[in-house]
Design an enzyme around this catalytic site. Structure first.
Site, short mmCIF file in Angstrom:
data_model
loop_
_atom_site.label_atom_id
_atom_site.label_comp_id
_atom_site.label_asym_id
_atom_site.label_seq_id
_atom_site.Cartn_x
_atom_site.Cartn_y
_atom_site.Cartn_z
CE LYS A 1 -5.37 1.75 4.76
NZ LYS A 1 -6.22 1.72 3.64
CE LYS B 1 -18.76 -6.09 -6.58
NZ LYS B 1 -18.72 -6.87 -5.25
CG ASP C 1 -2.16 0.75 0.87
OD1 ASP C 1 -3.36 0.23 0.75
OD2 ASP C 1 -1.97 2.12 0.82
CB CYS D 1 -19.94 -1.70 -2.77
SG CYS D 1 -18.28 -2.32 -2.32
CE LYS E 1 -16.76 1.47 -5.08
NZ LYS E 1 -16.69 0.72 -6.19
CB THR F 1 -15.71 -3.11 -8.27
OG1 THR F 1 -15.98 -3.94 -7.00
CG2 THR F 1 -17.20 -3.14 -8.87
CB THR G 1 -13.03 1.58 -8.28
OG1 THR G 1 -13.81 0.80 -7.79
CG2 THR G 1 -11.74 1.17 -9.22
CG PHE H 1 -29.40 -8.06 0.31
CD1 PHE H 1 -28.58 -9.26 0.63
CD2 PHE H 1 -28.85 -6.75 0.18
CE1 PHE H 1 -27.19 -9.10 0.95
CE2 PHE H 1 -27.37 -6.66 0.47
CZ PHE H 1 -26.65 -7.83 0.81
CG LEU H 2 -36.38 -9.69 0.50
CD1 LEU H 2 -37.40 -10.87 0.37
CD2 LEU H 2 -36.86 -8.74 -0.35
N1 LIG Z 1 -15.17 -2.63 0.79
C1 LIG Z 1 -15.88 -3.70 0.22
O1 LIG Z 1 -16.99 -4.45 0.96
C2 LIG Z 1 -15.75 -4.25 -1.15
C3 LIG Z 1 -16.33 -5.40 -1.36
C4 LIG Z 1 -16.11 -5.88 -2.96
C5 LIG Z 1 -15.43 -4.93 -3.59
N2 LIG Z 1 -14.65 -4.04 -3.38
C6 LIG Z 1 -13.99 -3.22 -4.33
O2 LIG Z 1 -12.66 -3.40 -3.94
C7 LIG Z 1 -11.77 -2.34 -4.31
C8 LIG Z 1 -11.23 -1.78 -3.23
O3 LIG Z 1 -12.14 -1.59 -2.01
P1 LIG Z 1 -11.60 -1.19 -0.51
O4 LIG Z 1 -13.06 -1.04 0.27
O5 LIG Z 1 -10.76 -2.31 -0.17
O6 LIG Z 1 -10.85 0.18 -0.67
P2 LIG Z 1 -9.90 0.97 0.32
O7 LIG Z 1 -10.19 2.41 -0.04
O8 LIG Z 1 -10.36 0.49 1.76
O9 LIG Z 1 -8.48 0.40 -0.03
C9 LIG Z 1 -7.76 0.71 -1.09
C10 LIG Z 1 -6.33 0.99 -0.85
O10 LIG Z 1 -5.43 1.26 -1.95
C11 LIG Z 1 -4.57 1.92 -1.64
N3 LIG Z 1 -3.91 2.23 -2.91
C12 LIG Z 1 -4.42 3.10 -3.82
N4 LIG Z 1 -3.47 3.30 -4.81
C13 LIG Z 1 -2.51 2.26 -4.77
C14 LIG Z 1 -1.34 2.36 -5.41
N5 LIG Z 1 -0.97 2.70 -6.67
N6 LIG Z 1 -0.50 1.31 -4.80
C15 LIG Z 1 -0.59 0.66 -3.61
N7 LIG Z 1 -1.83 1.02 -2.78
C16 LIG Z 1 -2.52 1.72 -3.35
C17 LIG Z 1 -5.14 3.04 -0.93
O11 LIG Z 1 -4.14 3.49 -0.22
C18 LIG Z 1 -5.96 2.19 0.17
O12 LIG Z 1 -5.38 1.68 1.07
C19 LIG Z 1 -13.06 -1.27 -4.95
O13 LIG Z 1 -12.92 -1.32 -6.14
C20 LIG Z 1 -14.33 -1.74 -4.32
O14 LIG Z 1 -15.25 -1.34 -5.10
C21 LIG Z 1 -14.98 -3.55 -2.22
#
Ligand SMILES: NC(=O)c1ccc[n+]([C@@H]2O[C@H](COP(=O)([O-])OP(=O)(O)OC[C@H]3O[C@@H](n4cnc5c(N)ncnc54)[C@H](O)[C@@H]3O)[C@@H](O)[C@H]2O)c1
Length: 434
Positions: free
Chosen positions: A35, A207, A30, A263, A266, A122, A86, A252-253
């Site tokens: 972190k 997705k 990261d 999620c 967005k 995603t 994203t 989900f009801l």
């Molecule tokens: N949170 C959920 O419940 C969930 C569930 C399914 C899918 N997703 C998808 O997964 C993806 C991540 O979601 P999240 O909730 O884990 O996000 P998050 O914001 O918690 O984590 C993303 C991490 O990526 C790091 N980052 C960004 N650019 C970087 C780079 N170039 N190199 C290294 N680290 C970098 C950020 O510092 C951050 O810690 C999204 O696309 C989201 O839609 C999330």
């Protein structure tokens, strides 16, 4: 297998720790140095049931590493996962892919030997093609296969969902890549988890289609709840009555204040954008977004109706701020609409959340944050339950009643039973129940 996980947020950390637990060697990377420092020191930067033990065990076993530097892990990786954020792009609702593309550029400069580049983030249909183009431009010599492997875990149950998913979806056409993905998920394969191999574009769309469907299902029961209130029916019984039908399903009801979180908001917006751009608009999802936005804002009116008075000058105690229980995630939480709407009507808000307070302090203004549910109830004219944390299910209601200015509860999660609450002397309002 050797895995590099780019992005160590909710998804990257949980996926990385679970892959390590499957027996692979994983480095979670990261850009956020705090972190990574926290993880290297044995801490976990997110609140989620279970990762502490999972992370500690796999670090101890020498399978899980953390770094701010991608180079070493990417060079030695069989698969590089991209799990960066994203978020919605300001203005048009499209997914902001700048983090994904920046990560792909960086990885392209580093890969050695045959490597899978797997999007766990995603991402809209066609993103895999763009990543492939980045590799062709930056490293035409690189031997890579770009794969889509969307993640379906839910915050609050993330490890359980990752290790026992309903299915795994893999968008891949390269045979060598398919074998690597099979190997990565081998423990699930042995458990007979369905692993669906599709084309990459189909996988990317699955997705969004899943999340938008779930958002629509929640919005549907919420509208049924409003109708129940208008005609004197009970939404929980309606939900049970329809949910037992296998074609519908009972999950989900749960009627409530509207969906939120990191999620659904967005992803529904991004799907609407993709569909419009493709000339195949999805009116159902456009309506879902509109109805849900309006619902969250309308919850303040519901609170006002509960006291049959203006909210100006009243104190509202709020229980729960995160978008679901068992997380500290405040992204797009309904509380971020409801609390300001209460304040706009002149109410003073005092709130308690078991894990979300730190985040909430940055996002909500003029809220007095309390240290337990009873503090949040003390002196309140109305107590509003926004998030159904387990600890709110077993409140000492007699104590709450004594602490409150007047015993009015608005239960936006239908935790309590209307008859019980009335028998205890509360003026009680819930969602979709007489
Ligand atoms: N949170 C959920 O419940 C969930 C569930 C399914 C899918 N997703 C998808 O997964 C993806 C991540 O979601 P999240 O909730 O884990 O996000 P998050 O914001 O918690 O984590 C993303 C991490 O990526 C790091 N980052 C960004 N650019 C970087 C780079 N170039 N190199 C290294 N680290 C970098 C950020 O510092 C951050 O810690 C999204 O696309 C989201 O839609 C999330």
């Amino acid at each position: 297998m050797h895995v590099a996980m780019i992005g160590t947020g909710y998804v990257g950390l949980v996926s990385g720790a679970c892959f390590a637990d499957f027996g692979h060697t994983v480095t979670c990377i990261d850009k956020d140095a705090d972190k990574i420092a926290r993880l290297q020191a044995g801490g976990v930067p997110i609140f989620e049931p279970g990762p502490e033990t999972l992370v500690a065990q796999n670090v101890k076993a020498g399978r899980l590493f953390f770094s701010t530097e991608a180079s070493e892990a990417v060079r030695g990786a069989d698969a590089v996962f991209i799990a960066v954020g994203t978020p919605s792009r300001r203005g048009d609702g499209h997914a902001d892919l700048s983090y994904v593309y920046a990560a792909a550029e960086e990885v392209a400069g580093l890969v050695e030997g045959f490597t899978l580049v797997v999007t766990k983030s995603t991402v809209p249909v066609g993103t895999g093609d763009e990543i492939e183009a980045i590799f062709k431009r930056v490293r035409p010599d690189a031997d890579v296969a770009v794969v889509s492997n969307p993640e379906f875990l839910r915050e609050g149950a993330a490890i359980e969902d990752f290790k026992r998913p309903d299915r795994v979806v893999v968008g891949v056409t390269d045979d060598r890549a398919r074998e690597v993905m099979r190997e990565l998920y081998r423990p699930l394969y042995l458990n007979e988890t369905p692993i669906i191999f599709t084309g990459r574009r189909t996988s990317e769309l699955i997705k969004y289609a899943a999340n938008a469907f779930l958002a629509m299902k929640i919005t549907y029961i919420n509208e049924i709840a409003d109708l129940c209130e208008a005609v004197g029916a009970d939404v929980q019984q309606v939900a049970r009555g329809i949910g037992l039908d296998n074609r519908i399903g009972g999950k989900f009801l749960n009627a409530g204040p509207g969906y939120g979180g990191s999620c659904f908001p967005k992803d529904t917006l991004a799907l609407v954008r993709t569909a419009r751009d493709a000339g195949a608009p999805m009116e159902l999802i456009e309506t879902t977004v509109k109805v849900n936005d309006a619902r969250k804002k309308a919850m303040a009116e519901k609170v006002g109706r509960a006291v049959e008075a203006e909210l100006a000058g009243l104190t509202v105690g709020v229980l729960g701020l995160t978008f679901i229980p068992n997380t500290d995630d405040m992204r797009d939480a309904p509380s971020l609409d409801i609390v300001p709407a209460l304040q706009a009507r002149g109410a003073k808000v005092q709130a308690f959340d078991p894990e979300g307070t730190h985040e909430a302090r940055q996002l909500l203004r003029d809220v007095v944050f309390k240290s337990d549910p009873y503090d949040a109830a003390e002196g309140a004219d109305i107590l509003v339950i926004i998030t159904e944390w387990d600890q709110f299910r077993a409140l000492d209601l007699d104590r709450i009643k004594l602490l409150m200015n007047r015993p009015v509860m608005v239960d936006l999660r239908n935790i309590y039973k209307p008859d019980d609450m009335r028998a205890r002397g509360f003026t009680y309002t819930s969602v979709g129940r007489a």
